[in-house]
Motif scaffolding. Structure first.
Motif, PDB file in Angstrom:
ATOM      1  N   PRO A 123       0.820  -1.213   0.000  1.00 33.76           N
ATOM      2  CA  PRO A 123       0.000   0.000   0.000  1.00 33.76           C
ATOM      3  C   PRO A 123       0.853   1.262   0.000  1.00 33.76           C
ATOM      4  O   PRO A 123       0.472   2.279  -0.583  1.00 33.76           O
ATOM      5  N   LEU A 137       1.776   2.236  -3.531  1.00 31.61           N
ATOM      6  CA  LEU A 137       0.628   2.779  -4.250  1.00 31.61           C
ATOM      7  C   LEU A 137       0.341   4.216  -3.846  1.00 31.61           C
ATOM      8  O   LEU A 137      -0.028   5.048  -4.675  1.00 31.61           O
ATOM      9  N   ARG A 138       0.526   4.522  -2.572  1.00 29.13           N
ATOM     10  CA  ARG A 138       0.256   5.887  -2.115  1.00 29.13           C
ATOM     11  C   ARG A 138       1.238   6.887  -2.701  1.00 29.13           C
ATOM     12  O   ARG A 138       0.930   8.073  -2.813  1.00 29.13           O
ATOM     13  N   ILE A 198      -6.956   5.184  -3.997  1.00 27.21           N
ATOM     14  CA  ILE A 198      -5.625   4.585  -4.024  1.00 27.21           C
ATOM     15  C   ILE A 198      -4.866   4.968  -2.759  1.00 27.21           C
ATOM     16  O   ILE A 198      -4.104   4.172  -2.202  1.00 27.21           O
ATOM     17  N   ARG A 199      -5.080   6.172  -2.286  1.00 27.69           N
ATOM     18  CA  ARG A 199      -4.371   6.634  -1.097  1.00 27.69           C
ATOM     19  C   ARG A 199      -5.039   6.189   0.202  1.00 27.69           C
ATOM     20  O   ARG A 199      -4.361   5.929   1.187  1.00 27.69           O
ATOM     21  N   SER A 216      -7.587   3.604   0.462  1.00 24.35           N
ATOM     22  CA  SER A 216      -8.035   2.197   0.502  1.00 24.35           C
ATOM     23  C   SER A 216      -7.236   1.362  -0.484  1.00 24.35           C
ATOM     24  O   SER A 216      -7.784   0.678  -1.353  1.00 24.35           O
ATOM     25  N   THR A 217      -5.921   1.410  -0.340  1.00 24.17           N
ATOM     26  CA  THR A 217      -5.050   0.757  -1.317  1.00 24.17           C
ATOM     27  C   THR A 217      -5.271  -0.745  -1.389  1.00 24.17           C
ATOM     28  O   THR A 217      -5.080  -1.364  -2.441  1.00 24.17           O
ATOM     29  N   GLU A 218      -5.676  -1.357  -0.259  1.00 25.72           N
ATOM     30  CA  GLU A 218      -5.831  -2.808  -0.238  1.00 25.72           C
ATOM     31  C   GLU A 218      -6.842  -3.280  -1.273  1.00 25.72           C
ATOM     32  O   GLU A 218      -6.726  -4.391  -1.808  1.00 25.72           O
TER      33      GLU A 218
END
Length: 568
Positions: A315, A318-319, A355-356, A358-360
């Motif tokens: 995650p 992705l952030r 994406i920031r 709830s990246t899971e």
């Protein structure tokens, strides 16, 4: 040079892949495990493998079916002039339409000139590299030296070789022209001379054995030209280019921590290739702390000459990226599909924000879009309960819970994830018709998105306090009062508008009181976050063993949602 198109057939877990790449420098492949993300990186690396001795085995074929040859085609643009020359690959040039993401067999002035490199492996396990086009289907051999010039480097979990001057490494390319072979041969000769100089002390016992061997030789008629002695065999101690490695003082840098090695390799790859490079970074987060992930991604963003293919399950990574950098990889029956998270039509659906926050969800196979945090927490508790009853958890089925943060955002998010080819379902309240209506739910169902809404237009709290056995209703109220510290009596009393005993244990069941408790719980937010929603489910989980409760709307909707999660 940069990649424009990738096609893979029958390579490891990929039966078929056809991916036309947009003009970009960062491609971060995400998705659930076993979707062939790392295989795609390996396919690129093998297509431009800088050495001749690439080894394949039967397990490299899709499902080990060696009768179906491996075919990997990678089309590259931003070509160096040498590759465009007629005495090189000029007769095999093709055209790339970047706007339409279309490959044309004939080059044209308004198209980018590109080359398609094909790697094939048949059951004899011998790799063959050729440059192909439809006009010249036989192709032209793509030699090792030219594969090396493309500048493809893999930074994986085991890549100490990249910190040596082995053939094809970025460090070797960073080195100015020099005869490394001659240099290392001289080093071998120097070692031999040094040992000979201290012979009386260091080789006394060895020379004694040599003298005995000489006597035996003479006895057997073996000629002795001078005298037998122990010495280094230059052929045996011949140092190879890979033996020359980067050191910090006397310490080889291969002994650095994994994260430090990978960051250093990335930097060398960037610095060492003036014509540009293609860097493959498998599981970028391995060995790196969050602050170093941030620094590494900044380094990657600033590199305008390179093209990066990343994979991640972090995650944190992705952030640090934007939606334009992300490509979701889906695999079904070996057919792999890659979808841009920035595709048209998703701009207004808050995908970047999710994406920031709830990246899971982007790393899962299935997504349950929940109206709010209460639903997320409630489902977490439900998941734990199912595990205790010997069911496989949501995680086993690749399910992630996504907090939409409001009924008005449910439909758009569900549609966005569906368009990205995730399996999606929705869990929402029925009490906000203006934000998420019956028509909205029907629209999602028509799109193949199962939607679970509590009956009678009630919220989760209202539906639960209508359906739960009375003992579990009281347990919920006591949880809100004793552990979550809400003024429960006052809040329920204000809804009931009747006399009510301050001792919760004495409350007597009635439809009116059930309704008052449900409204108080909703309006006062007793369980309005993930943690409290989870605690609430744990307080009432025994109700799911009650046969009568199992026929109520709350239990039925959760049961249907679980059945959806369990489907393959």
């Amino acid at each position: 040079m940069k990649i424009r198109k990738i096609s893979i057939k029958n390579f490891r877990g990929v039966k078929e892949l056809d991916w036309s790449l947009p003009t970009a420098d960062i491609f971060c492949l995400i998705g659930k495990g076993d979707s062939s993300k790392s295989t795609i990186l390996e396919a690129i690396r093998y297509t431009f493998y800088p050495q001749w001795n690439l080894t394949f085995s039967d397990s490299d074929f899709y499902q080990c079916r060696i009768e179906n040859e491996i075919t990997i085609e990678v089309t590259i643009g931003s070509l160096i002039e040498e590759f465009c020359a007629l005495n090189k690959y000029g007769h095999h040039l093709r055209g790339w339409d970047a706007a339409a993401l279309t490959l044309m067999d004939e080059p044209d002035d308004h198209l980018e000139s590109v080359l398609t490199v094909r790697l094939t492996v048949e059951k004899d396990l011998e790799p063959k590299w050729i440059v192909v086009c439809d006009r010249n289907p036989e192709g032209a051999p793509f030699k090792q030296t030219d594969r090396n010039k493309v500048g493809v480097g893999l930074i994986g979990a085991y890549s100490e070789r990249e910190l040596s001057w082995a053939n094809g490494t970025a460090l070797a390319k960073l080195t100015e022209a020099q005869s490394l072979t001659e240099l290392l041969a001289n080093a071998s000769r120097t070692a031999r001379t040094s040992l000979d100089a201290d012979r009386p002390a260091t080789l006394k016992n060895f020379d004694a054995a040599a003298i005995k061997s000489q006597a035996i030789a003479k006895l057997l008629g073996v000629p002795v030209l001078d005298a037998y002695k122990a010495h280094l065999d230059l052929a045996s101690i011949n140092l190879k280019v890979g033996g020359l490695a980067l050191h910090d003082g006397e310490i080889p840098l291969r002994q650095l921590g994994l994260g430090s090695r990978r960051m250093l390799q990335c930097g060398i790859q960037r610095a060492g290739l003036e014509e540009g490079h293609i860097t493959l970074f498998d599981e970028l987060e391995f060995g790196l702390e969050p602050h170093r992930i941030t620094r590494l991604i900044k380094h990657i963003r600033e590199d305008k000459r390179g093209q990066y293919f990343l994979t991640t399950h972090s995650p944190m990574v992705l952030r640090e990226l934007t939606v334009k950098d992300l490509y979701i990889v889906h695999s079904k029956g070996g057919v792999v599909q890659i979808i841009s998270a920035a595709q048209k039509g998703l701009e207004e659906h808050e995908v970047q924000g999710k994406i920031r926050s709830s990246t899971e969800a982007f790393l899962a196979k299935k997504v349950i879009v929940c109206e709010g945090a209460t639903e997320v927490g409630f489902l977490r508790g439900f998941d734990d309960y199912q595990i205790e009853n010997e069911k496989d958890p949501f995680s086993f089925h690749g399910v992630a819970l996504l907090d939409a943060k409001g009924a008005s955002k449910v439909k758009a998010l569900a549609k966005a994830f569906k368009s990205l080819c995730y399996d999606v379902s929705v869990l929402a309240d029925g009490d906000a018709e203006k934000q998420f209506s019956t028509a909205d739910a029907a629209e999602l169902v028509a799109l193949g998105i199962p939607t679970y809404v509590w009956s009678d237009k009630l919220s989760l709290e209202e539906r639960a306090f209508q359906d739960l056995p009375w003992d579990d209703v009281l347990a919920s109220v006591k949880l809100a009062q004793d552990e979550l510290f809400y003024p429960v009596y006052d809040q329920v009393r204000s809804q009931l508008l009747e006399n009510l005993d301050k001792d919760i244990g004495t409350w007597t069941e009635s439809p009116k009181l059930r309704t008052a408790i449900g409204v108080a719980a909703k309006n006062s937010g007793w369980f309005k976050d993930t943690t409290r929603g989870d605690l609430w489910f744990k307080a009432i989980c025994l109700a799911f063993q009650d046969a009568a409760f199992g026929k109520k709307n709350l239990a039925l909707e959760l049961s249907k949602l679980w059945e959806w999660a369990e489907r393959v």
